[in-house]
Design a protein around this motif. Structure first.
Motif, short mmCIF file in Angstrom:
data_model
loop_
_atom_site.label_atom_id
_atom_site.label_comp_id
_atom_site.label_asym_id
_atom_site.label_seq_id
_atom_site.Cartn_x
_atom_site.Cartn_y
_atom_site.Cartn_z
N VAL A 1 19.32 8.61 -12.79
CA VAL A 1 19.15 8.89 -11.36
C VAL A 1 20.41 9.49 -10.77
N THR A 2 21.57 8.93 -11.11
CA THR A 2 22.82 9.44 -10.52
C THR A 2 23.23 10.79 -11.11
N ARG A 3 22.73 11.11 -12.31
CA ARG A 3 23.03 12.42 -12.89
C ARG A 3 22.12 13.52 -12.33
N LYS A 4 20.85 13.20 -12.10
CA LYS A 4 19.88 14.18 -11.60
C LYS A 4 19.14 13.60 -10.39
N PRO A 5 19.85 13.39 -9.29
CA PRO A 5 19.25 12.67 -8.15
C PRO A 5 18.12 13.41 -7.45
N LEU A 6 18.10 14.74 -7.52
CA LEU A 6 17.06 15.48 -6.80
C LEU A 6 15.66 15.20 -7.36
N ILE A 7 15.57 15.02 -8.67
CA ILE A 7 14.25 14.79 -9.28
C ILE A 7 13.62 13.49 -8.77
N PRO A 8 14.29 12.33 -8.88
CA PRO A 8 13.67 11.11 -8.35
C PRO A 8 13.48 11.13 -6.84
N LEU A 9 14.38 11.82 -6.11
CA LEU A 9 14.25 11.88 -4.66
C LEU A 9 12.97 12.62 -4.27
N VAL A 10 12.76 13.79 -4.83
CA VAL A 10 11.57 14.58 -4.51
C VAL A 10 10.31 13.85 -4.98
N ALA A 11 10.36 13.28 -6.17
CA ALA A 11 9.19 12.58 -6.71
C ALA A 11 8.81 11.39 -5.83
N GLY A 12 9.82 10.62 -5.40
CA GLY A 12 9.55 9.46 -4.55
C GLY A 12 8.94 9.85 -3.22
N VAL A 13 9.49 10.89 -2.59
CA VAL A 13 8.96 11.34 -1.30
C VAL A 13 7.54 11.86 -1.45
N LEU A 14 7.27 12.58 -2.54
CA LEU A 14 5.91 13.10 -2.77
C LEU A 14 4.91 11.97 -2.97
N ILE A 15 5.29 10.96 -3.73
CA ILE A 15 4.40 9.82 -3.97
C ILE A 15 4.02 9.16 -2.64
N LEU A 16 5.02 8.89 -1.82
CA LEU A 16 4.76 8.24 -0.54
C LEU A 16 3.99 9.15 0.41
N GLY A 17 4.31 10.44 0.39
CA GLY A 17 3.60 11.38 1.25
C GLY A 17 2.13 11.49 0.90
N ILE A 18 1.82 11.55 -0.39
CA ILE A 18 0.42 11.62 -0.82
C ILE A 18 -0.31 10.34 -0.45
N ALA A 19 0.36 9.19 -0.66
CA ALA A 19 -0.27 7.91 -0.32
C ALA A 19 -0.54 7.78 1.17
N ALA A 20 0.27 8.47 1.99
CA ALA A 20 0.14 8.35 3.45
C ALA A 20 -0.98 9.20 4.03
N VAL A 21 -1.49 10.17 3.29
CA VAL A 21 -2.47 11.12 3.84
C VAL A 21 -3.68 10.44 4.47
N PRO A 22 -4.31 9.44 3.82
CA PRO A 22 -5.50 8.81 4.45
C PRO A 22 -5.23 8.18 5.81
#
Length: 779
Positions: A412-433
């Motif tokens: 995570v600390t070496r490639k922080p953008l990948i988990p950051l974007v993935a986490g936001v996408l997961i929560l964003g998709i879950a929030a749609v309903p």
């Protein structure tokens, strides 16, 4: 704060007998109080000051004997004739009369309803229980006679009679409402059994008989099993975490004692305040989860400290001074969020918040006082009872061999953008309903289709029209009218008919002074439909102009309007309350972490987890995704706002427990990236165990029959999952790694005015180090 807690922990460990005696006395005292001072709970969801409540208050003033639609106690027997028959047929009419004869013998039936129709005097005729066929005939005759006297038409008289008639137009469905003395709290199993037995008389005779109403509400299964499921899962997780049966049992013991005291305190409070019947269950749910977690954090830190010192009292003091500081702050955030529910101004919601806050307060006190005393009681056997095959790890120890958490946080600390974007996408998709969120109070319309009350509702809906289940009551005040009262009330009726959604409007009562009338309005749509509330809004919007033209004022009340106003008030309070909570989150976290960006990212993470939780709950409970719920319905109106308060507190728990370890390393000289790695490595296992425990406790409540408890249990479990495993373990470490040293930036002027709460125990560490150095010199 850490220094004071350190002293409390040492004292409790050394004076275990005194501390244990005090808590035992408190438990006994609360038990005696609950047995002697308790009162009934209530399920009234009224809100003072709403338009419907104001109209209801006027109704109570001008019609002192009028029943409160939210508190009236009754049972509605709905009869449906066999296929191809009507209720007019002699055998069906006889069957209905047998049911009514049985109903007259039910406990608490009003005196008027007990009178046999055959023996009733003319003055008593309208108060006795008669079958729908007889009641319909009498109603039609009275309506025709009234129309002749008032110069009305027979057509309008028949229309008014049909709107009030207990017999459907095709004469296949009818109902009788049986009134009872008392309130909902007087309903017991004996009354329910008598009501069900009366209905069975008609069923045995071939009729379809269903029963609804407050007196016939199906009793829900008592709680207890769900709590045991949650405790069982927690025991397994704790045992795997510590590798010891004794250590696993310590958080459970303190949690059960804390929840016991909390629930007894709430029981005492029922004798002095109106509390919802759901309040104790909610308090137990939240209190049990946080109590286990708080004790877990302190026991885990104690396990770590005994590897650094042979003095167990010292280890207990350090554990309470460090992990206990985080516990106190985390508990404070939960308490603040729950107490802040009172700013919404909704009494029953405030009471829920106070009750849950009390259980959390007790959980915090027990964690920092009773738990170290119990550790002192067990002494060297606190981690005895080793489990075969399970390694007795120190959950917070450093390991020479990189574990899963260490490898993960390194990536995570070496490639922080990948988990950051993935986490936001997961929560964003879950929030749609959540975009389709609909709110309503639980009613017979939203009940389980298998229940008799829901089937009774459906029979009325199909036979009489949707609006018959939710009539509106207009209270017309003609004191300042420019015309005589009869003409004034007639003008109100005519104005009501201007709305297409009004099927029928008629005067059903005028007070003795002749200046106020009750006008019953039958809408075209059902009580839970948006069109009905739109009609209420339209009627209210036109009242000012009508009053200006005629001098007549009116208000809309009735159960449908009252419940609609409660839902609307709750929904309108959602955004302001969220703003208050977000503001509190930012300020409190700024105090803890002495940073601007850490609180900002933590608060944004909280918002994401809340939105994702709403989305998941809407998808499962409202939209019926996956078929997990057999009866999808709008969410209970006060669930979202209550959820925000609780999730805020829980989100701050994990932020504090995880990020304080990062700050602790950072202030002791580690680089920003190293601090993220070591802090995560030290806290991840314990936070994961705490989250799994909390998810299990909340998820177990999905088995409860109550719709609100079921949905809030799921929502809280989902919230903990999203917040602990996505926000705090994916998004926050990634953001911290991206920000680096900037994460801990704080303007110097703000640093000077902010109080230092020392949650990570930096001051305590310095004092202990200085004490150790002095002891070495003297030696």
């Amino acid at each position: 704060m850490a220094t004071y807690l350190y002293r409390i922990g040492r004292f409790a460990y050394r004076r275990k007998g005194t501390v244990l005696s005090i808590w035992l006395a408190v438990l006994v005292l609360f038990g005696v109080g609950a047995a002697t001072l308790s009162g009934p709970t209530t399920d009234s969801f009224s809100i003072p000051g709403t338009p419907a409540q104001q109209a209801q208050d006027l109704l109570a003033e001008r019609f002192p004997n009028a029943a409160d639609p939210m508190g009236a106690l009754n049972a509605r027997f709905v009869f449906a004739a066999p296929d191809g028959q009507t209720l007019d047929e002699p055998q069906n009419k006889a069957a209905m009369n047998e049911v009514l004869a049985a109903a007259r013998g039910i406990d608490r039936v009003t005196e008027a309803a007990k009178i046999d129709p055959a023996a009733a005097t003319p003055e008593q005729q309208q108060g006795v229980l008669v079958d729908p066929v007889t009641a319909d005939a009498g109603l039609v005759e009275r309506m025709k006679a009234a129309a002749q006297q008032q110069g009305g038409t027979e057509e309008s008289a028949l229309a008014d009679a049909a709107a009030l008639s207990p017999l459907s137009a095709d004469r296949t469905v009818g109902f009788v409402t049986v009134p009872f003395d008392g309130t909902f709290t007087d309903v017991d199993d004996t009354m329910r059994e008598q009501i069900a037995a009366a209905a069975d008389v008609g069923r045995d005779a071939g009729l379809n008989v269903q029963v609804s109403g407050t007196a016939a509400a199906e009793a829900e299964m008592p709680g207890g099993l769900t709590e045991l499921i949650g405790i069982g899962v927690a025991a397994v997780v704790l045992a795997l975490t510590f590798g010891s049966l004794v250590a696993a049992g310590l958080p459970l013991i303190t949690a059960i004692i804390g929840v016991g005291i909390g629930s007894l305190g709430i029981t005492i409070a029922t004798g002095f305040a109106d509390l919802s019947s759901m309040t104790p269950t909610l308090a137990i749910m939240i209190g049990l989860a946080v109590a286990i977690d708080y004790s877990l954090f302190i026991v885990s830190r104690f396990r770590h400290e005994i590897t650094a010192t042979a003095d167990r009292a010292e280890a207990a003091g350090r554990a309470v001074g460090t992990a206990g500081s985080a516990v106190v702050f985390a508990g404070l955030t939960v308490i603040v969020a729950l107490v802040a529910l009172s700013v919404v101004g909704i009494p029953f919601l405030s009471a829920m918040g106070y009750a849950a806050a009390f259980t959390v307060f007790v959980a915090v006190l027990i964690a920092i006082t009773l738990l170290p005393a119990i550790l002192g009681l067990f002494g060297g056997k606190a981690f005895a009872g080793r489990l075969p095959g399970v390694k007795a790890n120190d959950p917070e120890a450093d390991s020479e061999k990189p574990g899963a958490a260490q490898r993960y946080i390194g990536w995570v600390t070496r490639k922080p953008l990948i988990p950051l974007v993935a986490g936001v996408l997961i929560l964003g998709i879950a929030a749609v309903p959540a975009l389709n969120l609909r709110l309503a109070l639980p009613t017979e319309a939203t009940g389980d289709p298998q229940t008799s009350s829901r089937q009774a509702y459906d029979l009325i809906d199909e036979a009489f029209g949707p609006g018959r289940n939710g009539p509106l009551l207009v209270v017309a005040d003609a004191r300042d009218a420019d015309m005589s009262s009869p003409a004034a009330f007639g003008a109100v009726v005519q104005d009501l008919y201007e709305h297409d959604e009004v099927v029928n409007a008629q005067i059903v009562g005028v007070n003795e002074a002749g200046d106020t009338a009750q006008i019953m309005v039958t809408p075209r749509s059902g009580p839970s439909e948006a069109a009905t509330m739109d009609l209420v809004a339209d009627l209210r919007a036109g009242e000012a102009d009508f009053n200006a033209r005629t001098g007549i004022s009116y208000g809309i009340t009735g159960q449908t309007a009252l419940e609609g106003d409660v839902s609307e008030t709750l929904q309108s309070a959602l955004v302001p309350y969220l703003a208050v909570v977000v503001g509190l989150a930012f300020i409190l976290l700024m105090l803890v972490f002495r940073s601007i960006l850490v609180p900002l990212t933590a608060t944004l993470g909280f918002l994401l987890s809340v939105l994702a939780t709403f989305g998941a709950t809407v998808a499962i409970f409202q939209e019926g995704w996956g078929g997990l719920i057999s009866n999808p319905q709008p969410l209970v109106s006060f669930m979202p706002i209550f959820l925000i308060g609780v999730v805020f507190g829980l989100a701050m728990d994990y932020q504090v427990f995880l990020v304080t370890r990062m700050r602790e390393d950072y202030v002791h000289g580690a680089t920003a990236t190293e601090a993220v790695r070591t802090g995560f490595r030290h806290g991840a296992r314990v936070v994961s165990a705490a989250a799994i425990i909390m998810i299990s406790v909340f998820a177990a409540f999905v088995a409860e029959p109550n719709a609100f408890i079921k949905s809030i249990g799921f929502a809280l479990a989902a919230a903990v999952f999203f917040d602990a495993f996505v926000v705090r373990m994916v998004i926050i470490p990634a953001v911290m790694a991206l920000l680096g040293d900037k994460a801990w930036w704080l303007p110097k002027w703000l640093d000077r005015i902010l109080p230092n709460v020392d949650v990570e125990g930096e001051k305590l560490t310095r004092e202990l180090a200085a004490t150790s150095e002095r002891d070495t010199v003297h030696a």
